[in-house]
Design a protein around this motif. Structure first.
Motif, PDB file in Angstrom:
ATOM      1  N   THR A 120       0.823  -1.203   0.000  1.00 45.43           N
ATOM      2  CA  THR A 120       0.000   0.000   0.000  1.00 45.43           C
ATOM      3  C   THR A 120       0.859   1.256   0.000  1.00 45.43           C
ATOM      4  O   THR A 120       0.570   2.227  -0.709  1.00 45.43           O
ATOM      5  N   ARG A 153      -2.519  -1.509  -8.312  1.00 44.22           N
ATOM      6  CA  ARG A 153      -2.653  -0.070  -8.119  1.00 44.22           C
ATOM      7  C   ARG A 153      -2.032   0.632  -9.314  1.00 44.22           C
ATOM      8  O   ARG A 153      -0.890   0.381  -9.670  1.00 44.22           O
ATOM      9  N   PRO A 179      -3.802   0.053   4.947  1.00 46.00           N
ATOM     10  CA  PRO A 179      -3.300  -1.141   4.264  1.00 46.00           C
ATOM     11  C   PRO A 179      -4.434  -2.013   3.750  1.00 46.00           C
ATOM     12  O   PRO A 179      -5.470  -2.153   4.399  1.00 46.00           O
ATOM     13  N   LEU A 180      -4.230  -2.570   2.579  1.00 50.91           N
ATOM     14  CA  LEU A 180      -5.211  -3.499   2.023  1.00 50.91           C
ATOM     15  C   LEU A 180      -5.188  -4.813   2.797  1.00 50.91           C
ATOM     16  O   LEU A 180      -4.170  -5.203   3.358  1.00 50.91           O
TER      17      LEU A 180
END
Length: 230
Positions: A116, A189, A205-206
């Motif tokens: 991220t 991304r 954060p993912l």
């Protein structure tokens, strides 16, 4: 040219041929991510300087995670001129720079945070993670051993169905161990532009859950049996 040996049975020692197969499900050992850094400008040197700066920033960020990152490599680097469509001659309109990084992580605790933060960098693209096993992972050995044991068990079961017993193994062939294909979590991304109005809050954060991998192995085995009474 060598002719492959084909075992043959006899009435005194009938041949029994079986396959042994195994499939194991296991946790991945490596999470691989790729990072693509880009730069664009009218001046070649300025574009290269921007690309160098972004590459250094990304490398420093990845290296800051220490032993979490098992392997970090730099792939292709390119600086390509874009010619103007107007006017005569080879007039350069802009320059496009690009560099690729690959990082292998073994500690998934910080994976989501790192990916991220990388994706939040200026003009940076992150792809992955791809879930992998090491080439020498013990899971491959375990799968092969399971396949052999299944072949032996099958041979005994077939012999028992004929009212006889297995007497000897004459040949064992490894017909393949299937390595799991890299699987990717749904993270891609795109290029990100840093805000010019001040420092933004760091992104959340993912949630990245490791995907379980499947490893399979197959063997072919030839046995002889004591003559059955038919």
């Amino acid at each position: 040219m060598t002719t492959p040996h084909t075992p043959h049975g006899t009435p005194e020692a009938p041949l029994l041929t079986v396959r042994g197969e195994a499939e194991l499900e296991t946790e991945p050992e490596i999470a691989r991510i790729t990072v693509t850094l880009t730069a664009r400008g009218r001046d070649r040197r300025t574009t290269l300087d921007d690309l160098t700066r972004r590459n250094t920033t990304a490398l420093d960020l990845i290296k800051s995670y220490g032993d979490t990152v098992e392997r970090l490599t730099t792939g292709t680097l390119s600086l390509t001129p874009e010619l103007s469509e107007r006017g005569r001659g080879e007039r350069v309109h802009a320059y496009h720079g690009r560099v690729h990084l690959t990082a292998d992580l073994t500690d998934f605790t910080h994976l989501a945070e790192l990916t991220t933060r990388l994706a939040d960098l200026e003009l940076t693209r992150v792809d992955g993670p791809w879930w992998l096993l090491r080439p020498d992972s013990p899971v491959y050995r375990q799968a092969r051993q399971h396949a052999v044991r299944e072949a032996v068990q099958r041979a005994h079961e077939y012999a028992a169905a004929l009212g006889t017993t297995v007497t000897a193994l004459t040949e064992l062939a490894d017909t393949g161990t299937d390595r799991p294909q890299p699987t990717r979590a749904p993270l891609t991304r795109g290029l990100h532009r840093a805000t010019l109005t001040g420092a933004a809050e760091p992104p959340e954060p993912l949630d990245l859950e490791p995907e379980r991998l499947h490893v399979s192995a197959q063997v072919s085995a030839h046995f002889t049996m004591a003559p059955p009474t038919l």
